[in-house]
Design a protein around this motif. Structure first.
Motif, PDB file in Angstrom:
ATOM      1  N   LEU A 157      -7.217   5.256  -1.630  1.00  0.00           N
ATOM      2  CA  LEU A 157      -6.900   4.000  -2.911  1.00  0.00           C
ATOM      3  C   LEU A 157      -7.545   2.362  -2.747  1.00  0.00           C
ATOM      4  O   LEU A 157      -7.808   1.984  -4.413  1.00  0.00           O
ATOM      5  CB  LEU A 157      -5.418   3.314  -2.016  1.00  0.00           C
ATOM      6  CG  LEU A 157      -4.499   2.225  -2.720  1.00  0.00           C
ATOM      7  CD1 LEU A 157      -4.072   2.574  -4.831  1.00  0.00           C
ATOM      8  CD2 LEU A 157      -2.998   2.362  -2.518  1.00  0.00           C
ATOM      9  N   ALA A 189      -5.801   8.602   2.484  1.00  0.00           N
ATOM     10  CA  ALA A 189      -5.129   8.819   0.817  1.00  0.00           C
ATOM     11  C   ALA A 189      -5.091   6.729   1.336  1.00  0.00           C
ATOM     12  O   ALA A 189      -5.564   5.959   0.096  1.00  0.00           O
ATOM     13  CB  ALA A 189      -3.994   8.412   1.271  1.00  0.00           C
ATOM     14  N   ALA A 190      -5.090   6.110   2.333  1.00  0.00           N
ATOM     15  CA  ALA A 190      -5.280   5.027   2.004  1.00  0.00           C
ATOM     16  C   ALA A 190      -7.100   4.029   2.074  1.00  0.00           C
ATOM     17  O   ALA A 190      -6.956   3.026   0.654  1.00  0.00           O
ATOM     18  CB  ALA A 190      -4.667   3.728   3.214  1.00  0.00           C
ATOM     19  N   PRO A 209       0.658  12.375   0.858  1.00  0.00           N
ATOM     20  CA  PRO A 209      -0.312  12.123   1.256  1.00  0.00           C
ATOM     21  C   PRO A 209      -1.146  12.543   1.752  1.00  0.00           C
ATOM     22  O   PRO A 209      -0.497  12.950   2.801  1.00  0.00           O
ATOM     23  CB  PRO A 209       0.151  10.511   1.020  1.00  0.00           C
ATOM     24  CG  PRO A 209       1.093  10.658   2.265  1.00  0.00           C
ATOM     25  CD  PRO A 209       2.368  11.731   1.470  1.00  0.00           C
ATOM     26  N   TRP A 226       1.206   9.792  -4.452  1.00  0.00           N
ATOM     27  CA  TRP A 226       0.886  11.186  -3.369  1.00  0.00           C
ATOM     28  C   TRP A 226       1.856  11.467  -3.730  1.00  0.00           C
ATOM     29  O   TRP A 226       2.527  13.082  -3.327  1.00  0.00           O
ATOM     30  CB  TRP A 226      -0.882  10.670  -2.555  1.00  0.00           C
ATOM     31  CG  TRP A 226      -1.627  11.014  -3.122  1.00  0.00           C
ATOM     32  CD1 TRP A 226      -2.300  12.001  -3.685  1.00  0.00           C
ATOM     33  CD2 TRP A 226      -2.674   9.870  -2.973  1.00  0.00           C
ATOM     34  NE1 TRP A 226      -3.540  11.460  -3.744  1.00  0.00           N
ATOM     35  CE2 TRP A 226      -3.757  10.026  -2.842  1.00  0.00           C
ATOM     36  CE3 TRP A 226      -1.764   8.502  -2.763  1.00  0.00           C
ATOM     37  CZ2 TRP A 226      -4.955   9.398  -3.176  1.00  0.00           C
ATOM     38  CZ3 TRP A 226      -2.828   7.438  -2.587  1.00  0.00           C
ATOM     39  CH2 TRP A 226      -4.396   7.786  -3.029  1.00  0.00           C
ATOM     40  N   HIS A 277       2.476   2.631  -3.182  1.00  0.00           N
ATOM     41  CA  HIS A 277       0.791   2.853  -4.364  1.00  0.00           C
ATOM     42  C   HIS A 277       1.073   4.267  -3.737  1.00  0.00           C
ATOM     43  O   HIS A 277       0.623   4.824  -4.321  1.00  0.00           O
ATOM     44  CB  HIS A 277      -0.364   1.568  -3.925  1.00  0.00           C
ATOM     45  CG  HIS A 277      -0.349   0.861  -5.060  1.00  0.00           C
ATOM     46  ND1 HIS A 277       0.098   0.295  -5.815  1.00  0.00           N
ATOM     47  CD2 HIS A 277      -0.375  -0.576  -4.497  1.00  0.00           C
ATOM     48  CE1 HIS A 277       0.216  -0.986  -6.229  1.00  0.00           C
ATOM     49  NE2 HIS A 277       0.029  -1.354  -5.149  1.00  0.00           N
ATOM     50  N   VAL A 278       1.226   4.238  -2.588  1.00  0.00           N
ATOM     51  CA  VAL A 278       0.559   5.919  -2.479  1.00  0.00           C
ATOM     52  C   VAL A 278       2.084   6.692  -2.158  1.00  0.00           C
ATOM     53  O   VAL A 278       1.060   8.272  -3.081  1.00  0.00           O
ATOM     54  CB  VAL A 278       0.929   5.845  -0.777  1.00  0.00           C
ATOM     55  CG1 VAL A 278       1.001   7.116   0.100  1.00  0.00           C
ATOM     56  CG2 VAL A 278      -0.728   5.340   0.217  1.00  0.00           C
ATOM     57  N   THR A 279       2.442   6.566  -2.321  1.00  0.00           N
ATOM     58  CA  THR A 279       4.225   7.122  -2.486  1.00  0.00           C
ATOM     59  C   THR A 279       3.458   7.474  -4.118  1.00  0.00           C
ATOM     60  O   THR A 279       4.240   8.424  -4.568  1.00  0.00           O
ATOM     61  CB  THR A 279       5.400   6.701  -1.964  1.00  0.00           C
ATOM     62  OG1 THR A 279       5.182   6.493  -1.071  1.00  0.00           O
ATOM     63  CG2 THR A 279       6.739   6.980  -2.555  1.00  0.00           C
ATOM     64  N   VAL A 319       1.308  -1.414  -0.151  1.00  0.00           N
ATOM     65  CA  VAL A 319       0.154   0.044  -0.178  1.00  0.00           C
ATOM     66  C   VAL A 319       0.689   0.956   0.243  1.00  0.00           C
ATOM     67  O   VAL A 319       0.418   2.157  -0.367  1.00  0.00           O
ATOM     68  CB  VAL A 319      -0.368   0.260   1.176  1.00  0.00           C
ATOM     69  CG1 VAL A 319      -1.824   1.386   1.706  1.00  0.00           C
ATOM     70  CG2 VAL A 319      -1.860  -1.172   0.992  1.00  0.00           C
ATOM     71  N   ARG A 320       2.121   1.060   1.194  1.00  0.00           N
ATOM     72  CA  ARG A 320       2.597   2.600   1.132  1.00  0.00           C
ATOM     73  C   ARG A 320       3.315   2.781  -0.373  1.00  0.00           C
ATOM     74  O   ARG A 320       3.292   3.942  -0.633  1.00  0.00           O
ATOM     75  CB  ARG A 320       3.143   2.200   2.394  1.00  0.00           C
ATOM     76  CG  ARG A 320       4.783   0.999   1.979  1.00  0.00           C
ATOM     77  CD  ARG A 320       5.805   1.120   3.038  1.00  0.00           C
ATOM     78  NE  ARG A 320       6.745   0.268   2.723  1.00  0.00           N
ATOM     79  CZ  ARG A 320       6.732  -1.126   2.538  1.00  0.00           C
ATOM     80  NH1 ARG A 320       5.795  -2.057   3.707  1.00  0.00           N
ATOM     81  NH2 ARG A 320       7.647  -1.748   2.533  1.00  0.00           N
TER      82      ARG A 320
END
Length: 274
Positions: free
Chosen positions: A62, A58-59, A54, A50, A45-47, A42-43
């Motif tokens: 997503l 964000a999570a 973020p 965003w 994808h967030v990076t 997940v981190r």
């Protein structure tokens, strides 16, 4: 079902294209496909989506993008249900992964040809044929129509380097087969695209020399030297110097005269076979 990342992002089924239009969904799908069959945290994808700042949501956002991609998959005839879409785009304890068969993604087909060429080492005709087929899959930069963040940028850079390595191996096989004239146009394009890449220039010099174009071969060395001095403040390496001297003085000019390069067909990180 067909997925594509070479050139633009593509998703097609028997009834035509099924491509997300929202930029961040496309970004998410591109990231998953470049790492097909591999859990992406997940981190990560967030990076990618965003960057370093973020939003607090964000999570959750997503998760919404993943849900929308599953709806798109469920609408495809070859998937056909929400349960099957969940099996295709899975949630794990750490993140998400998309399940893709080797024949469904152009990137995996590319790697399959490269692996076959690696096994055919020693048979230059087979290597050239297989790598030509691999390179034919790739007509434009990876995900050319997708907005990219830091994670995708790094992955795209890796795959562009991978393509160049494979192209070099293909050219080496062609030169060993004596097909010097056939590769001149490709080498002219590649040396313009990579103006300080010494191994490519060496191959171009060898091909020109073997087709009787001595002056043109020396001109390639001269232009390379000028560009290296102007852009990087360095001179060509000793291998280019030896090759230039051999061409100028009528010495032996072989593929071994070219500057060495890394092993060409290492296993590539990224997609895994389902």
């Amino acid at each position: 079902m067909e997925f594509g990342v070479f050139g633009g992002l593509s998703v097609e089924d028997s009834d035509g294209p099924h491509l997300p239009t929202a930029p961040k969904q496309r970004q998410l799908l591109g990231l998953l496909l470049l790492h097909a069959n591999q859990v992406m945290p997940v981190r990560t994808h967030v990076t990618e989506i965003w960057g370093g700042h973020p939003p607090p949501s964000a999570a959750t956002t997503l998760q919404t993008y993943v849900m929308q991609l599953r709806r798109l998959l469920a609408s495809m005839p070859s998937v056909g249900s929400r349960a099957a879409a969940h099996d295709r785009l899975r949630t794990t304890g750490q993140g998400y992964l998309v399940v893709v068969r080797p024949d469904e993604l152009d990137l995996l087909r590319f790697e399959r040809f490269v692996e076959q060429a690696d096994r055919a080492a020693g048979d230059d005709a087979a290597v050239a044929r297989l790598l030509r087929a691999a390179l034919a899959l790739w007509d434009r930069p990876v995900l050319a129509d997708v907005r990219t963040g830091p994670v995708l940028q790094a992955a795209i850079t890796h795959w562009e380097q991978r393509r160049l390595q494979v192209h070099e191996t293909y050219l080496d096989a062609q030169l060993r087969l004596g097909r010097h004239r056939e590769v001149l146009a490709e080498l002219a394009v590649l040396t313009r695209r990579h103006p300080v890449h010494e191994p490519l220039h060496a191959r171009y010099m060898i091909a020109l020399h073997r087709t009787g174009r001595i002056g043109d071969a020396l001109g390639v060395a001269s232009r390379l030297g000028d560009r290296l001095a102007r852009d990087l403040g360095v001179a060509p390496g000793p291998a280019i110097g030896r090759l230039t001297a051999a061409i100028r003085h009528g010495g032996a000019v072989t593929a071994a005269s070219a500057p060495p390069r890394p092993s060409v067909l290492p296993s590539a990180p990224g997609p895994r076979r389902a």
